[in-house]
Motif scaffolding. Structure first.
Motif, mmCIF file in Angstrom:
data_model
loop_
_atom_site.group_PDB
_atom_site.id
_atom_site.type_symbol
_atom_site.label_atom_id
_atom_site.label_comp_id
_atom_site.label_asym_id
_atom_site.label_seq_id
_atom_site.Cartn_x
_atom_site.Cartn_y
_atom_site.Cartn_z
ATOM 1 N N SER A 48 0.736 -1.075 0.011
ATOM 2 C CA SER A 48 -0.021 0.112 0.016
ATOM 3 C C SER A 48 0.709 1.184 0.110
ATOM 4 O O SER A 48 1.927 1.226 0.331
ATOM 5 N N GLY A 49 0.313 2.267 -0.368
ATOM 6 C CA GLY A 49 1.002 3.667 -0.444
ATOM 7 C C GLY A 49 2.117 3.551 -1.214
ATOM 8 O O GLY A 49 2.219 3.161 -2.234
ATOM 9 N N THR A 50 3.017 4.520 -0.721
ATOM 10 C CA THR A 50 4.489 4.573 -1.412
ATOM 11 C C THR A 50 5.015 3.111 -1.687
ATOM 12 O O THR A 50 5.725 3.051 -2.670
ATOM 13 N N TYR A 51 4.953 2.193 -0.799
ATOM 14 C CA TYR A 51 5.532 0.816 -0.993
ATOM 15 C C TYR A 51 4.796 -0.055 -2.008
ATOM 16 O O TYR A 51 5.473 -0.668 -2.752
ATOM 17 N N HIS A 52 3.570 0.300 -2.636
ATOM 18 C CA HIS A 52 3.195 -0.160 -3.679
ATOM 19 C C HIS A 52 3.806 0.137 -4.968
ATOM 20 O O HIS A 52 4.181 -0.569 -5.882
ATOM 21 N N TYR A 53 4.064 1.559 -5.083
ATOM 22 C CA TYR A 53 4.984 2.031 -6.159
ATOM 23 C C TYR A 53 6.343 1.550 -6.113
ATOM 24 O O TYR A 53 6.822 1.235 -7.153
ATOM 25 N N ILE A 54 6.966 1.571 -4.926
ATOM 26 C CA ILE A 54 8.309 0.834 -5.008
ATOM 27 C C ILE A 54 8.586 -0.490 -5.553
ATOM 28 O O ILE A 54 9.315 -0.932 -6.100
ATOM 29 N N PHE A 55 7.623 -1.299 -4.928
ATOM 30 C CA PHE A 55 7.662 -2.786 -5.432
ATOM 31 C C PHE A 55 7.332 -2.857 -7.020
ATOM 32 O O PHE A 55 7.961 -3.421 -7.609
ATOM 33 N N GLU A 56 6.391 -2.266 -7.444
ATOM 34 C CA GLU A 56 6.055 -1.968 -8.768
ATOM 35 C C GLU A 56 7.319 -1.577 -9.583
ATOM 36 O O GLU A 56 7.413 -2.353 -10.660
ATOM 37 N N GLU A 57 7.878 -0.404 -9.323
ATOM 38 C CA GLU A 57 9.116 -0.171 -9.998
ATOM 39 C C GLU A 57 10.115 -1.019 -10.000
ATOM 40 O O GLU A 57 10.728 -1.268 -10.969
ATOM 41 N N GLU A 58 10.610 -1.454 -8.700
ATOM 42 C CA GLU A 58 11.820 -2.466 -8.683
ATOM 43 C C GLU A 58 11.473 -3.645 -9.473
ATOM 44 O O GLU A 58 12.336 -4.577 -9.927
#
Length: 180
Positions: A48-58
């Motif tokens: 969720s939140g920023t971590y969703h984007y971090i996982f998606e990017e990496e």
């Protein structure tokens, strides 16, 4: 024993020593025998939140993400699955010694059917930069593909002694592509 035979034995030992030494220099950094059945792996991003984007990017969208950097293809799914999947999450898991965790949940022999990557906000929200968080996310996903820590390179997320390289390196790519 003849001089020729002594030279052959010593020459053979020398070649063996050099070969084994070179093999150690090119260590594979495999995480035991773990691997998914093939290069198509279901990807559920439940963070969720920023971590969703971090996982998606990496994992999927950055130019140097696992999905774009290797032969692996992460197929987005809408809910967690036990079938050929990586399920990614974040949460406050407590001060237990880990920033991120890769878990093999279900497997048959060495074939993984479900893996879970988790990021621990209990630590990560206490002064870690976005780059540090990206490094941890990249590493946990790399473990689930079958890679262990790599202390030989300072330019890979698989090095757990640094937190400043949020991407796989060419060695990681070659190893992943040899597995899948």
């Amino acid at each position: 024993m003849s001089l020729r035979r002594v030279l052959v034995v010593w020459g053979s030992l020398l070649v063996l020593t050099i070969t084994l030494g070179a093999g150690a220099a090119f260590a594979t950094h495999r995480w035991d025998c773990w691997a998914y059945g093939d290069y198509l792996i279901n990807w559920y991003n439940g963070a969720s939140g920023t971590y969703h984007y971090i996982f998606e990017e990496e994992a999927r969208t950055d130019a140097d993400s696992w999905h774009n950097y290797t032969d692996i293809e992460l197929v987005p799914i809408n809910s967690p699955s036990q079938y050929d999947s990586i399920n990614a999450f974040n949460g406050y898991y407590g001060f237990n010694g880990w920033l991120g965790l890769a878990e093999i949940i279900y497997y048959f022999g060495c074939t993984v059917t479900e893996g879970r990557a988790r990021l621990n906000q209990s630590y990560l929200e206490s002064g870690y930069s976005r780059t540090n968080k990206e490094h941890v996310a990249c590493q946990e996903v790399g473990h689930l593909f079958g890679l262990d820590h790599n202390h030989d390179s300072s330019n890979t997320c698989m090095n757990d002694t640094i937190l400043t390289a949020p991407q796989p390196d060419s060695h990681d790519q070659e190893l992943i592509n040899s597995i899948y």
